[in-house]
Design a protein around this motif. Structure first.
Motif, PDB file in Angstrom:
ATOM      1  N   LEU A 295     144.263 105.575 -13.695  1.00  0.00           N
ATOM      2  CA  LEU A 295     143.922 104.592 -14.724  1.00  0.00           C
ATOM      3  C   LEU A 295     142.422 104.275 -14.746  1.00  0.00           C
ATOM      4  CD1 LEU A 295     145.412 103.103 -16.949  1.00  0.00           C
ATOM      5  CD2 LEU A 295     145.611 101.135 -15.428  1.00  0.00           C
ATOM      6  N   PRO A 296     141.762 104.056 -13.588  1.00  0.00           N
ATOM      7  CA  PRO A 296     140.304 103.876 -13.637  1.00  0.00           C
ATOM      8  C   PRO A 296     139.583 105.070 -14.250  1.00  0.00           C
ATOM      9  CG  PRO A 296     141.148 103.162 -11.529  1.00  0.00           C
ATOM     10  CD  PRO A 296     142.295 103.810 -12.244  1.00  0.00           C
ATOM     11  N   TYR A 297     140.064 106.302 -13.953  1.00  0.00           N
ATOM     12  CA  TYR A 297     139.424 107.489 -14.515  1.00  0.00           C
ATOM     13  C   TYR A 297     139.565 107.531 -16.036  1.00  0.00           C
ATOM     14  CZ  TYR A 297     138.640 112.321 -15.829  1.00  0.00           C
ATOM     15  OH  TYR A 297     138.184 113.456 -16.455  1.00  0.00           O
ATOM     16  N   ALA A 298     140.705 107.115 -16.568  1.00  0.00           N
ATOM     17  CA  ALA A 298     140.922 107.143 -18.017  1.00  0.00           C
ATOM     18  C   ALA A 298     139.929 106.264 -18.752  1.00  0.00           C
ATOM     19  CB  ALA A 298     142.352 106.699 -18.334  1.00  0.00           C
ATOM     20  N   PHE A 299     139.441 105.191 -18.109  1.00  0.00           N
ATOM     21  CA  PHE A 299     138.520 104.264 -18.766  1.00  0.00           C
ATOM     22  C   PHE A 299     137.066 104.484 -18.354  1.00  0.00           C
ATOM     23  CE2 PHE A 299     142.566 102.158 -19.284  1.00  0.00           C
ATOM     24  CZ  PHE A 299     142.466 101.537 -20.522  1.00  0.00           C
ATOM     25  N   LEU A 300     136.834 105.101 -17.186  1.00  0.00           N
ATOM     26  CA  LEU A 300     135.464 105.175 -16.653  1.00  0.00           C
ATOM     27  C   LEU A 300     134.940 106.600 -16.499  1.00  0.00           C
ATOM     28  CD1 LEU A 300     135.856 102.494 -13.810  1.00  0.00           C
ATOM     29  CD2 LEU A 300     134.831 102.167 -16.063  1.00  0.00           C
ATOM     30  N   TRP A 301     135.585 107.589 -17.162  1.00  0.00           N
ATOM     31  CA  TRP A 301     135.173 108.976 -16.937  1.00  0.00           C
ATOM     32  C   TRP A 301     133.768 109.261 -17.481  1.00  0.00           C
ATOM     33  CZ3 TRP A 301     134.035 112.418 -20.856  1.00  0.00           C
ATOM     34  CH2 TRP A 301     134.426 112.047 -22.155  1.00  0.00           C
ATOM     35  N   LYS A 302     133.272 108.440 -18.398  1.00  0.00           N
ATOM     36  CA  LYS A 302     131.918 108.615 -18.936  1.00  0.00           C
ATOM     37  C   LYS A 302     130.855 107.905 -18.097  1.00  0.00           C
ATOM     38  CE  LYS A 302     133.118 109.181 -23.833  1.00  0.00           C
ATOM     39  NZ  LYS A 302     132.922 108.628 -25.193  1.00  0.00           N
ATOM     40  N   SER A 303     131.266 107.083 -17.155  1.00  0.00           N
ATOM     41  CA  SER A 303     130.317 106.280 -16.375  1.00  0.00           C
ATOM     42  C   SER A 303     129.701 107.099 -15.243  1.00  0.00           C
ATOM     43  CB  SER A 303     131.022 105.050 -15.813  1.00  0.00           C
ATOM     44  OG  SER A 303     131.986 105.433 -14.854  1.00  0.00           O
ATOM     45  N   SER A 304     128.867 106.427 -14.432  1.00  0.00           N
ATOM     46  CA  SER A 304     128.195 107.096 -13.321  1.00  0.00           C
ATOM     47  C   SER A 304     129.147 107.542 -12.224  1.00  0.00           C
ATOM     48  CB  SER A 304     127.124 106.157 -12.733  1.00  0.00           C
ATOM     49  OG  SER A 304     127.731 104.949 -12.305  1.00  0.00           O
ATOM     50  N   VAL A 305     130.307 106.895 -12.151  1.00  0.00           N
ATOM     51  CA  VAL A 305     131.286 107.272 -11.123  1.00  0.00           C
ATOM     52  C   VAL A 305     132.351 108.211 -11.686  1.00  0.00           C
ATOM     53  CG1 VAL A 305     130.957 105.159  -9.801  1.00  0.00           C
ATOM     54  CG2 VAL A 305     132.681 105.220 -11.619  1.00  0.00           C
ATOM     55  N   GLY A 306     132.149 108.679 -12.926  1.00  0.00           N
ATOM     56  CA  GLY A 306     133.145 109.522 -13.577  1.00  0.00           C
ATOM     57  C   GLY A 306     133.440 110.803 -12.822  1.00  0.00           C
ATOM     58  N   GLN A 307     132.378 111.463 -12.307  1.00  0.00           N
ATOM     59  CA  GLN A 307     132.590 112.731 -11.599  1.00  0.00           C
ATOM     60  C   GLN A 307     133.351 112.510 -10.300  1.00  0.00           C
ATOM     61  OE1 GLN A 307     129.013 114.942 -10.886  1.00  0.00           O
ATOM     62  NE2 GLN A 307     130.096 116.815 -10.343  1.00  0.00           N
ATOM     63  N   LEU A 308     133.007 111.434  -9.572  1.00  0.00           N
ATOM     64  CA  LEU A 308     133.721 111.119  -8.337  1.00  0.00           C
ATOM     65  C   LEU A 308     135.189 110.834  -8.624  1.00  0.00           C
ATOM     66  CD1 LEU A 308     133.852 110.424  -5.326  1.00  0.00           C
ATOM     67  CD2 LEU A 308     133.117 108.097  -5.915  1.00  0.00           C
ATOM     68  N   LEU A 309     135.446 110.057  -9.669  1.00  0.00           N
ATOM     69  CA  LEU A 309     136.828 109.743 -10.038  1.00  0.00           C
ATOM     70  C   LEU A 309     137.582 110.996 -10.466  1.00  0.00           C
ATOM     71  CD1 LEU A 309     136.357 106.416 -12.039  1.00  0.00           C
ATOM     72  CD2 LEU A 309     137.402 106.690  -9.790  1.00  0.00           C
ATOM     73  N   TYR A 310     136.880 111.934 -11.105  1.00  0.00           N
ATOM     74  CA  TYR A 310     137.524 113.185 -11.529  1.00  0.00           C
ATOM     75  C   TYR A 310     138.030 113.976 -10.314  1.00  0.00           C
ATOM     76  CZ  TYR A 310     138.012 118.000 -13.101  1.00  0.00           C
ATOM     77  OH  TYR A 310     138.493 119.272 -13.322  1.00  0.00           O
ATOM     78  N   TYR A 311     137.171 114.113  -9.287  1.00  0.00           N
ATOM     79  CA  TYR A 311     137.586 114.863  -8.102  1.00  0.00           C
ATOM     80  C   TYR A 311     138.684 114.129  -7.330  1.00  0.00           C
ATOM     81  CZ  TYR A 311     133.648 118.007  -8.856  1.00  0.00           C
ATOM     82  OH  TYR A 311     132.774 118.924  -9.398  1.00  0.00           O
ATOM     83  N   LEU A 312     138.589 112.809  -7.294  1.00  0.00           N
ATOM     84  CA  LEU A 312     139.653 112.036  -6.645  1.00  0.00           C
ATOM     85  C   LEU A 312     140.967 112.191  -7.400  1.00  0.00           C
ATOM     86  CD1 LEU A 312     137.783 108.719  -5.721  1.00  0.00           C
ATOM     87  CD2 LEU A 312     138.572 110.494  -4.148  1.00  0.00           C
ATOM     88  N   LYS A 313     140.879 112.209  -8.734  1.00  0.00           N
ATOM     89  CA  LYS A 313     142.089 112.376  -9.553  1.00  0.00           C
ATOM     90  C   LYS A 313     142.726 113.736  -9.314  1.00  0.00           C
ATOM     91  CE  LYS A 313     141.707 113.698 -13.774  1.00  0.00           C
ATOM     92  NZ  LYS A 313     142.540 114.933 -13.864  1.00  0.00           N
ATOM     93  N   GLU A 314     141.910 114.786  -9.254  1.00  0.00           N
ATOM     94  CA  GLU A 314     142.448 116.124  -9.035  1.00  0.00           C
ATOM     95  C   GLU A 314     143.090 116.243  -7.655  1.00  0.00           C
ATOM     96  OE1 GLU A 314     142.493 118.810 -11.355  1.00  0.00           O
ATOM     97  OE2 GLU A 314     142.169 116.995 -12.532  1.00  0.00           O
ATOM     98  N   ALA A 315     142.467 115.621  -6.643  1.00  0.00           N
ATOM     99  CA  ALA A 315     143.047 115.643  -5.298  1.00  0.00           C
ATOM    100  C   ALA A 315     144.364 114.861  -5.269  1.00  0.00           C
ATOM    101  CB  ALA A 315     142.059 115.054  -4.293  1.00  0.00           C
ATOM    102  N   ALA A 316     144.383 113.702  -5.948  1.00  0.00           N
ATOM    103  CA  ALA A 316     145.599 112.894  -5.994  1.00  0.00           C
ATOM    104  C   ALA A 316     146.710 113.595  -6.776  1.00  0.00           C
ATOM    105  CB  ALA A 316     145.296 111.531  -6.627  1.00  0.00           C
ATOM    106  N   THR A 317     146.327 114.353  -7.819  1.00  0.00           N
ATOM    107  CA  THR A 317     147.310 115.132  -8.574  1.00  0.00           C
ATOM    108  C   THR A 317     147.965 116.185  -7.692  1.00  0.00           C
ATOM    109  OG1 THR A 317     146.043 114.828 -10.615  1.00  0.00           O
ATOM    110  CG2 THR A 317     147.658 116.604 -10.588  1.00  0.00           C
ATOM    111  N   MET A 318     147.141 116.833  -6.849  1.00  0.00           N
ATOM    112  CA  MET A 318     147.670 117.834  -5.924  1.00  0.00           C
ATOM    113  C   MET A 318     148.674 117.200  -4.964  1.00  0.00           C
ATOM    114  SD  MET A 318     145.520 120.356  -3.389  1.00  0.00           S
ATOM    115  CE  MET A 318     144.822 118.961  -2.507  1.00  0.00           C
ATOM    116  N   VAL A 319     148.378 115.982  -4.502  1.00  0.00           N
ATOM    117  CA  VAL A 319     149.296 115.276  -3.607  1.00  0.00           C
ATOM    118  C   VAL A 319     150.587 114.909  -4.341  1.00  0.00           C
ATOM    119  CG1 VAL A 319     149.613 113.191  -2.215  1.00  0.00           C
ATOM    120  CG2 VAL A 319     147.430 114.391  -2.164  1.00  0.00           C
TER     121      VAL A 319
END
Length: 316
Positions: free
Chosen positions: A242-266
């Motif tokens: 949910l944070p990634y859906a709203f903040l993917w354009k922000s400065s933390v967007g790339q970090l949230l993207y990698y965290l999302k992909e890792a969490a998806t794998m889990v």
């Protein structure tokens, strides 16, 4: 004056586009109904959970291909069909784990009777409504994506640049709805485990060695298995998604993207953990596992049993 010939051809064209998609939708629903033949409500939910796991496995090759290729077409397919297929199977698994927990909890509350929510007929209806409830927005999501998506301007793993303004609103609404489903099931599982634990404690205080107390302990263990798998597989994903859906354009967007992909794998790992649910909650599954382990440990044991039975028959 409107040209009736053009109008007719346009209507026919729309009709031909609409009918196949509707037919596929009904075909899937009726196929699910066909697969739901079971002797108990618990078995209905377990079979549907198995179906969700199987469909998730079928979606994984598309996700693997997306990571291995830089094709714009595959990227669009991944951001539409691939993403929604993952959501469909994930939230189907979440809901059916919730139904299984409700089923086990009601068995504790009504140990001598059959609650209406525990009947096979009710389980069939709930399962069918669940699939339709999740399939309808999934199909709508894909149609809206292909109608409104932007052209791909850069080679990135993000799906956000493809979203139009109107579709971004739909996407965020979709994410919020999925998070609400997750929270409702999560809160229910925690409540069921807490309530069952209290009943176990009360029963043990009254009579430690009673058979009823042992059944409550088993029920608590079964719900604990559900809660543990649920927390391991789905909580990390929803803390990030949910944070990634709203903040993917922000400065933390790339970090949230990698965290999302890792969490998806889990979250996908629940396919490997769900057999624990089958093992602890289904006697038939346990019997098959034990039978298979006997054959592995002593492959000649079954042969000896057959020979012994044959010799006894001959003697008779």
């Amino acid at each position: 004056m409107i040209d009736s010939t053009n109008m007719t051809s346009s209507l026919n064209h729309t009709h031909h586009l609409f009918i196949p998609s509707v037919n596929h939708f009904f075909m899937l629903v009726y196929s699910l109904l066909f697969l739901q033949q079971a002797s108990s409500s618990l078995m209905v939910y377990l079979k549907n959970l198995t179906a969700a796991d199987f469909l998730l496995c079928l979606c994984l090759p598309l996700r693997i291909t997306h990571y291995a290729s830089s094709s714009a077409i595959l990227h669009r397919v991944h951001c539409s069909i691939g993403a929604t297929s993952l959501y469909l199977n994930m939230y189907t698994s979440i809901l059916f784990m919730g139904y299984i927990a409700v089923n086990r909890y009601l068995k504790i509350i009504h140990p001598l009777g059959t609650h209406i929510l525990q009947t096979v007929r009710t389980a069939h209806i709930v399962s069918t409504v669940t699939w339709v409830f999740l399939l309808a927005p999934t199909i709508t999501y894909n149609i809206m994506f292909f109608k409104t998506h932007k052209p791909l301007t850069s080679q990135s793993g993000y799906c956000g640049p493809l979203f139009s303004t109107s579709f971004s609103v739909l996407h965020k609404t979709f994410q919020i709805s999925c998070t609400i489903i997750f929270l409702l099931v999560f809160i229910s599982l925690v409540f069921f485990y807490y309530s069952t634990s209290r009943r176990v404690l009360q029963a043990q205080q009254r009579q430690l060695a009673s058979s009823g107390s042992e059944k409550l302990v088993k029920s608590r263990r079964n719900i604990l298995v559900l809660v543990s798998i649920f927390c391991v597989c789905f909580v990390p994903y929803h803390l990030v998604r949910l944070p990634y859906a709203f903040l993917w354009k922000s400065s933390v967007g790339q970090l949230l993207y990698y965290l999302k992909e890792a969490a998806t794998m889990v979250s996908v790992f629940n396919v490997c953990l769900d057999p624990l649910v089958y093992f602890f909650l289904c006697k038939t599954f346990r019997a098959h596992v034990r039978k298979a382990s006997w054959r592995v440990n002593d492959p000649n044991k079954q042969t000896r049993r057959v020979r012994a039975a044959t010799s006894q028959t001959n003697e008779l």
